[in-house]
Design an enzyme around this catalytic site. Structure first.
Site, mmCIF file in Angstrom:
data_model
loop_
_atom_site.group_PDB
_atom_site.id
_atom_site.type_symbol
_atom_site.label_atom_id
_atom_site.label_comp_id
_atom_site.label_asym_id
_atom_site.label_seq_id
_atom_site.Cartn_x
_atom_site.Cartn_y
_atom_site.Cartn_z
ATOM 1 N N ASP A 153 0.859 -1.262 0.045
ATOM 2 C CA ASP A 153 0.167 -0.124 0.031
ATOM 3 C C ASP A 153 0.842 1.372 0.155
ATOM 4 O O ASP A 153 0.945 1.961 0.802
ATOM 5 C CB ASP A 153 -1.089 -0.064 1.120
ATOM 6 N N ASP B 267 6.836 1.374 2.040
ATOM 7 C CA ASP B 267 6.720 0.304 0.870
ATOM 8 C C ASP B 267 7.139 0.513 -0.282
ATOM 9 O O ASP B 267 7.950 -0.190 -1.008
ATOM 10 C CB ASP B 267 5.021 0.461 0.581
ATOM 11 N N ASN C 109 -2.337 2.643 3.621
ATOM 12 C CA ASN C 109 -2.077 3.898 4.081
ATOM 13 C C ASN C 109 -2.677 5.087 3.107
ATOM 14 O O ASN C 109 -2.974 5.963 3.687
ATOM 15 C CB ASN C 109 -0.646 4.032 3.355
ATOM 16 N N THR D 51 3.182 -5.867 2.826
ATOM 17 C CA THR D 51 3.669 -4.680 3.656
ATOM 18 C C THR D 51 2.547 -3.657 3.678
ATOM 19 O O THR D 51 2.698 -2.687 4.126
ATOM 20 C CB THR D 51 4.798 -4.021 2.850
ATOM 21 N N PHE E 209 -0.570 -0.750 12.980
ATOM 22 C CA PHE E 209 -1.648 -0.115 11.849
ATOM 23 C C PHE E 209 -1.967 -1.143 10.836
ATOM 24 O O PHE E 209 -3.305 -1.347 10.757
ATOM 25 C CB PHE E 209 -0.875 1.073 11.003
ATOM 26 N N ASN E 210 -1.104 -1.902 10.246
ATOM 27 C CA ASN E 210 -1.603 -2.845 9.220
ATOM 28 C C ASN E 210 -2.395 -4.066 9.751
ATOM 29 O O ASN E 210 -3.526 -4.359 9.137
ATOM 30 C CB ASN E 210 -0.274 -3.762 8.599
ATOM 31 N N HIS F 270 10.001 -0.123 8.449
ATOM 32 C CA HIS F 270 9.084 -1.256 8.480
ATOM 33 C C HIS F 270 8.935 -2.245 7.419
ATOM 34 O O HIS F 270 9.143 -3.412 7.653
ATOM 35 C CB HIS F 270 7.510 -0.653 8.751
ATOM 36 N N ASP F 271 8.495 -1.495 6.270
ATOM 37 C CA ASP F 271 8.345 -2.570 5.141
ATOM 38 C C ASP F 271 9.498 -3.169 4.470
ATOM 39 O O ASP F 271 9.212 -4.232 4.306
ATOM 40 C CB ASP F 271 7.448 -1.904 4.133
HETATM 41 C C1 BDR Z 1 3.016 0.131 8.663
HETATM 42 O O1 BDR Z 1 2.080 0.979 8.490
HETATM 43 C C2 BDR Z 1 2.324 1.650 7.365
HETATM 44 O O2 BDR Z 1 2.120 3.282 7.561
HETATM 45 C C3 BDR Z 1 3.616 1.767 6.955
HETATM 46 O O3 BDR Z 1 3.958 1.482 5.616
HETATM 47 C C4 BDR Z 1 3.845 0.066 7.236
HETATM 48 O O4 BDR Z 1 3.443 -0.950 6.349
HETATM 49 C C5 BDR Z 1 3.984 0.359 9.856
HETATM 50 O O5 BDR Z 1 3.078 0.230 11.142
HETATM 51 CA CA CA Z 2 2.996 -0.337 4.265
#
Ligand code: BDR
Ligand code: CA
Length: 325
Positions: free
Chosen positions: A9, A14, A36, A120, A161-162, A228-229
């Protein structure tokens, strides 16, 4: 090269994940998911990323616009309205494919051996593919996803978040029986790019180097940034970049404060002797418990990323960006 499908996303991190993957992995296709930003935006962003790195041979398949069970929550507070605010890019010349992302995943995995799924964003597409064709769980080499946290969240105290966006999808994935790697925020808070790393990449003075630096300008807000990703990609490229522990992970679906939490059974880890940033002294020892005791923990189902070898990670990521001409 390992064959992968990237479900994403984009998303600043990403974008960096895609650039890392494109140097080390055979990307069979990219699927997009609402997360996102709205699906239309993250799909456009994916196309733009491929144009920046001159990889328009990689096709982009839009998937689900949002979870089937709840309203989509987007992270425009983190990624801006476009989902990838900061770098100024022209509208893409290439177009997304007509085929639905989930159909692409199902057809590709069922017709190709040794495919790894890297996710991701919210796990909506991956769960939908598993619902459509449950044999995918056994067909894939593994599913490496960025999401969750072994004992922390970021979107809420409990949820990352994801996973927060689509907990039902995450539940489906971790309980699918597939081989799974989880790169949660407990890990990714160690996987950082410093301001110096960013300036080093800008100084490559290539399209990809400048693009990465501009992504980090926005995403890092002038400070170091958590990758993160890129972590979910890095662990597919290099097994030793992170140290993981096989643990039982399940997803909280209905907690008032904890919906979307990746409930990770850390009791098991005490026998794994993984050096983590967690105080076990006050907890019971798993191996002191008799067979059948509820304190022994559940059967591990996920390889949970625990420790990042930051020098190795930095070298891998910056090395990949440096390769772009
Ligand atoms: C995740 O949430 C998104 O905002 C980032 O792209 C990542 O995948 C981090 O919590
Ligand atoms: Ca992401």
């Amino acid at each position: 090269m390992k064959k992968v499908i990237i479900d994403c996303d984009p998303g600043h991190d990403d974008a960096i994940a895609i650039m890392l993957a494109a140097q080390h992995l055979d990307i069979l296709g990219i699927t997009t998911v609402g997360g996102n930003g709205y699906l239309e935006n993250v799909t456009r962003n994916a196309l733009q990323i491929l144009e920046v790195i001159d990889r328009t041979d990689i096709k982009v398949y839009p998937g689900h616009a949002g979870p089937s069970t709840a309203k989509l929550v987007i992270a425009d507070n983190v990624h801006g309205e476009s989902g990838m605010e900061g770098p100024v890019l022209p509208q893409p010349k290439i177009k997304a494919q007509e085929k639905h992302g989930v159909d692409f995943i199902v057809e590709t995995v069922m017709s190709t051996d040794d495919v790894t799924l890297i996710a991701t964003g919210p796990l909506t597409n991956i769960a939908s593919a598993l619902n459509k064709e449950p044999r995918i769980a056994q067909r894939v080499t593994e599913i490496s996803f960025m999401g969750g946290g072994a004992y922390c969240g970021n979107w809420t105290p409990a949820a990352e978040f994801n996973i927060f966006v689509d907990p039902e999808a995450a539940y489906k994935v971790v309980n699918s029986g597939a081989k799974i790697k989880m790169c949660g925020v407990n890990l990714t808070r160690q996987a950082i790019m410093s301001v110096e790393d960013k300036e080093e990449m800008r100084a490559y003075n290539t399209k990809a180097g400048i693009f990465t630096a501009e992504l980090l300008d926005f995403f890092g807000g002038g400070k170091e940034a958590r990758m993160h990703d890129a972590s979910a990609v890095a662990w597919v490229i290099d097994e030793d970049v992170f140290k993981g522990a096989m643990l039982h992970v399940d997803i909280e679906l209905c907690g008032r404060l904890t919906r979307g939490m990746t409930v990770t059974d850390l009791r098991f880890m005490q026998t794994e002797k993984v050096d983590v940033d967690f105080d076990f002294e006050s907890t019971r020892r798993w191996d002191d418990e008799p067979e059948g005791s509820t304190f022994r923990g559940k059967e591990p189902n996920v390889n949970v990323g625990m420790r990042c070898d930051i020098e190795r990670f930095r070298k891998l990521l910056k090395g990949a960006i440096a390769k772009y001409k």
